[in-house]
Design a protein around this motif. Structure first.
Motif, PDB file in Angstrom:
ATOM      1  N   GLY A   1       0.794  -1.098  -0.105  1.00  0.00           N
ATOM      2  CA  GLY A   1       0.105   0.009   0.009  1.00  0.00           C
ATOM      3  C   GLY A   1       0.851   1.191  -0.038  1.00  0.00           C
ATOM      4  N   GLY A   2       0.073   2.406   0.716  1.00  0.00           N
ATOM      5  CA  GLY A   2       1.069   3.591   0.754  1.00  0.00           C
ATOM      6  C   GLY A   2       2.108   3.563   1.624  1.00  0.00           C
ATOM      7  N   TYR A   3       3.218   4.330   1.443  1.00  0.00           N
ATOM      8  CA  TYR A   3       4.414   4.238   2.414  1.00  0.00           C
ATOM      9  C   TYR A   3       4.732   5.979   2.387  1.00  0.00           C
ATOM     10  CZ  TYR A   3       6.359   3.764  -1.989  1.00  0.00           C
ATOM     11  OH  TYR A   3       6.996   3.621  -3.506  1.00  0.00           O
ATOM     12  N   PRO A   4       5.707   6.254   3.558  1.00  0.00           N
ATOM     13  CA  PRO A   4       6.451   7.276   3.398  1.00  0.00           C
ATOM     14  C   PRO A   4       7.263   7.525   2.010  1.00  0.00           C
ATOM     15  CG  PRO A   4       6.528   6.379   5.655  1.00  0.00           C
ATOM     16  CD  PRO A   4       6.027   5.396   4.571  1.00  0.00           C
ATOM     17  N   GLY A   5       7.292   8.821   1.401  1.00  0.00           N
ATOM     18  CA  GLY A   5       7.937   9.090   0.452  1.00  0.00           C
ATOM     19  C   GLY A   5       7.357   8.279  -0.986  1.00  0.00           C
ATOM     20  N   LEU A   6       5.920   7.952  -0.878  1.00  0.00           N
ATOM     21  CA  LEU A   6       5.482   7.383  -2.120  1.00  0.00           C
ATOM     22  C   LEU A   6       5.516   8.377  -3.391  1.00  0.00           C
ATOM     23  CD1 LEU A   6       3.369   5.232  -3.388  1.00  0.00           C
ATOM     24  CD2 LEU A   6       1.514   6.424  -2.517  1.00  0.00           C
ATOM     25  N   THR A   7       5.568   9.685  -2.804  1.00  0.00           N
ATOM     26  CA  THR A   7       5.360  10.525  -4.081  1.00  0.00           C
ATOM     27  C   THR A   7       6.879  11.110  -4.288  1.00  0.00           C
ATOM     28  OG1 THR A   7       4.655  12.322  -2.737  1.00  0.00           O
ATOM     29  CG2 THR A   7       2.986  10.970  -3.958  1.00  0.00           C
ATOM     30  N   THR A   8       7.905  11.060  -3.548  1.00  0.00           N
ATOM     31  CA  THR A   8       9.051  11.504  -3.666  1.00  0.00           C
ATOM     32  C   THR A   8      10.264  10.740  -3.450  1.00  0.00           C
ATOM     33  OG1 THR A   8       8.131  13.391  -2.651  1.00  0.00           O
ATOM     34  CG2 THR A   8      10.488  13.620  -2.790  1.00  0.00           C
ATOM     35  N   SER A   9      11.012  10.417  -4.513  1.00  0.00           N
ATOM     36  CA  SER A   9      12.251   9.553  -4.179  1.00  0.00           C
ATOM     37  C   SER A   9      13.342  10.272  -3.493  1.00  0.00           C
ATOM     38  CB  SER A   9      12.759   8.955  -5.608  1.00  0.00           C
ATOM     39  OG  SER A   9      11.901   8.360  -6.339  1.00  0.00           O
ATOM     40  N   PHE A  10      14.229   9.971  -2.822  1.00  0.00           N
ATOM     41  CA  PHE A  10      15.148  10.519  -2.050  1.00  0.00           C
ATOM     42  C   PHE A  10      16.495   9.802  -1.929  1.00  0.00           C
ATOM     43  CE2 PHE A  10      12.484   8.781   1.277  1.00  0.00           C
ATOM     44  CZ  PHE A  10      13.441   8.633   2.244  1.00  0.00           C
ATOM     45  N   ALA A  11      17.546  10.299  -1.395  1.00  0.00           N
ATOM     46  CA  ALA A  11      18.739   9.651  -1.123  1.00  0.00           C
ATOM     47  C   ALA A  11      19.416  10.410   0.043  1.00  0.00           C
ATOM     48  CB  ALA A  11      19.755   9.649  -2.402  1.00  0.00           C
ATOM     49  N   ILE A  12      20.007   9.636   0.920  1.00  0.00           N
ATOM     50  CA  ILE A  12      20.791   9.992   2.108  1.00  0.00           C
ATOM     51  C   ILE A  12      21.896   9.838   1.929  1.00  0.00           C
ATOM     52  CG2 ILE A  12      20.541  10.188   4.479  1.00  0.00           C
ATOM     53  CD1 ILE A  12      17.896   9.070   4.654  1.00  0.00           C
ATOM     54  N   PHE A  13      23.032  10.823   2.097  1.00  0.00           N
ATOM     55  CA  PHE A  13      24.477  10.287   2.057  1.00  0.00           C
ATOM     56  C   PHE A  13      24.768  10.607   3.670  1.00  0.00           C
ATOM     57  CE2 PHE A  13      23.571  11.690  -2.224  1.00  0.00           C
ATOM     58  CZ  PHE A  13      24.196  10.726  -2.918  1.00  0.00           C
ATOM     59  N   SER A  14      25.646   9.505   3.966  1.00  0.00           N
ATOM     60  CA  SER A  14      26.340   9.621   5.298  1.00  0.00           C
ATOM     61  C   SER A  14      27.697   9.613   5.222  1.00  0.00           C
ATOM     62  CB  SER A  14      25.776   8.532   6.162  1.00  0.00           C
ATOM     63  OG  SER A  14      24.587   8.721   6.329  1.00  0.00           O
ATOM     64  N   PHE A  15      28.492  10.188   5.827  1.00  0.00           N
ATOM     65  CA  PHE A  15      29.883  10.502   5.974  1.00  0.00           C
ATOM     66  C   PHE A  15      30.591   9.816   7.206  1.00  0.00           C
ATOM     67  CE2 PHE A  15      27.962  13.332   3.012  1.00  0.00           C
ATOM     68  CZ  PHE A  15      28.754  13.091   1.765  1.00  0.00           C
ATOM     69  N   PRO A  16      31.950   9.552   6.917  1.00  0.00           N
ATOM     70  CA  PRO A  16      32.528   8.946   8.307  1.00  0.00           C
ATOM     71  C   PRO A  16      32.722   9.761   9.509  1.00  0.00           C
ATOM     72  CG  PRO A  16      33.766   8.602   6.021  1.00  0.00           C
ATOM     73  CD  PRO A  16      32.703   9.512   5.910  1.00  0.00           C
ATOM     74  N   ALA A  17      32.683   9.180  10.794  1.00  0.00           N
ATOM     75  CA  ALA A  17      32.676  10.031  12.029  1.00  0.00           C
ATOM     76  C   ALA A  17      31.853  10.794  12.434  1.00  0.00           C
ATOM     77  CB  ALA A  17      34.035  10.585  11.731  1.00  0.00           C
ATOM     78  N   THR A  18      30.868  11.490  11.571  1.00  0.00           N
ATOM     79  CA  THR A  18      29.808  12.473  12.126  1.00  0.00           C
ATOM     80  C   THR A  18      28.768  12.262  11.146  1.00  0.00           C
ATOM     81  OG1 THR A  18      29.308  14.540  12.809  1.00  0.00           O
ATOM     82  CG2 THR A  18      30.879  14.339  10.963  1.00  0.00           C
ATOM     83  N   ALA A  19      27.559  12.408  11.840  1.00  0.00           N
ATOM     84  CA  ALA A  19      26.326  12.728  11.332  1.00  0.00           C
ATOM     85  C   ALA A  19      26.016  13.994  10.831  1.00  0.00           C
ATOM     86  CB  ALA A  19      24.840  12.301  12.070  1.00  0.00           C
ATOM     87  N   ASP A  20      27.117  15.144  11.250  1.00  0.00           N
ATOM     88  CA  ASP A  20      26.777  16.447  11.060  1.00  0.00           C
ATOM     89  C   ASP A  20      26.968  16.603   9.642  1.00  0.00           C
ATOM     90  OD1 ASP A  20      26.216  17.125  13.535  1.00  0.00           O
ATOM     91  OD2 ASP A  20      28.278  17.549  13.997  1.00  0.00           O
TER      92      ASP A  20
END
Length: 316
Positions: free
Chosen positions: A240-259
């Motif tokens: 069924g429906g889900y978060p992001g159904l209408t919007t693809s996205f990407a999350i990039f994470s980097f070493p050592a910190t989430a900042d």
């Protein structure tokens, strides 16, 4: 030469200005010690211009910053070449838009990439045949003289980027496919990023390039999902429906910190970069919810096998 998204240049500039203040130096002092004009230091600190990782290292030396993790993080912000080599994509800068160059820069540096795709296979997991079909489809709106209206050059994978205001000839198709395939080397690097993709079932059902192309594409996804650092999970139609159904996205994470984490949303002619803590929390929670709703990697593999068989039958 671009050195990452503008928002990252601004953050880098703020960090460098703070370190300069802590060192007790004025911008004039820093410029004199480096043999630069004062305006160069000012442009870097305001994010008005990019800065190479080499120049960042020189600034940190002048400011007395010796902490290795801190230096490494600031060099990431500078858009250092990362795993992909010395900015290989700059050889294509006359072809790919700055937005896509920024995206590739992030992709080459990230420690982990999480992506939701609702319409197409992620660029890093595409076969040559599928990539060609996606890019060709994106050029279908070409004008009679063989150029793309408004310079739109979609990367063909939300949210891998679209274009700037320049026209691209249809005969650039081979080069655009080459860029796509060259990007994929990051997953075969000595220290590849952890890559997690959640895909809507529709992504694999849509016959991009025809059933034979899709059969090979789904098989390739199955092969890639066997890599220890690659996870592919499907959201079946029954979810069924889900978060992001209408919007693809990407999350990039980097070493050592989430900042330094970055979210990228795709638009028709540009990309939107989000770095606010509240945005990161929201999208991070949404992706966790997607993983809970998606099939397990094992059940996803089984569904992929069934879809591959369907495409194989259709291609006969």
């Amino acid at each position: 030469m671009p050195h990452g998204p503008v928002v990252r240049r601004r953050r880098l500039g703020e960090e460098l200005r703070s370190l300069r203040h802590a060192s007790g130096l004025t911008s004039r002092d820093a410029a004199r010690l480096l043999g630069w004009h004062q305006s160069k230091v000012s442009r870097i600190e305001t994010g008005a211009s990019g800065v190479s990782s080499g120049d960042v290292a020189r600034l940190l030396d002048v400011y007395g910053v010796r902490d290795a993790p801190s230096r490494a993080l600031l060099e990431v912000l500078a858009g250092s070449a990362g795993r992909g080599g010395p900015g290989w994509w700059h050889a294509y800068r006359g072809l790919i838009p700055p937005h896509l160059g920024d995206f590739i820069s992030l992709e080459s540096q990230a420690d982990a990439v999480r992506t939701l795709e609702t319409s197409v296979v992620p660029g890093l997991l595409q076969t040559a045949g599928y990539a060609r079909a996606v890019i060709r489809a994106s050029l279908d709106g070409a004008s009679p003289d063989g150029t793309v209206p408004d310079g739109t050059v979609p990367d063909g994978t939300s949210p891998d980027g679209t274009g700037d205001h320049r026209a691209v000839a249809l005969d650039s198709l081979d080069s655009l496919v080459e860029v796509r395939l060259t990007r994929q080397r990051v997953l075969r690097a000595t220290r590849p990023p952890r890559f997690t993709a959640v895909l809507d079932e529709a992504v694999l059902r849509r016959e991009v390039g025809g059933p034979a192309v899709m059969r090979d594409q789904v098989e390739h996804l199955q092969e890639m999902s066997r890599l220890p650092h690659v996870t592919v999970r499907l959201l079946p139609f029954s979810s069924g429906g889900y978060p992001g159904l209408t919007t693809s996205f990407a999350i990039f994470s980097f070493p050592a910190t989430a900042d330094l984490d970055v979210i990228v949303l795709d638009h028709l002619t540009s990309g939107l970069y989000l770095e606010r803590r509240e945005d990161l929390r929201t999208y991070g929670a949404a992706f966790r919810a997607l993983q809970e709703r998606a099939l397990s990697p094992e059940r996803s593999w089984d569904l992929m096998a069934g879809i591959r068989r369907d495409h194989a039958r259709s291609s006969l």
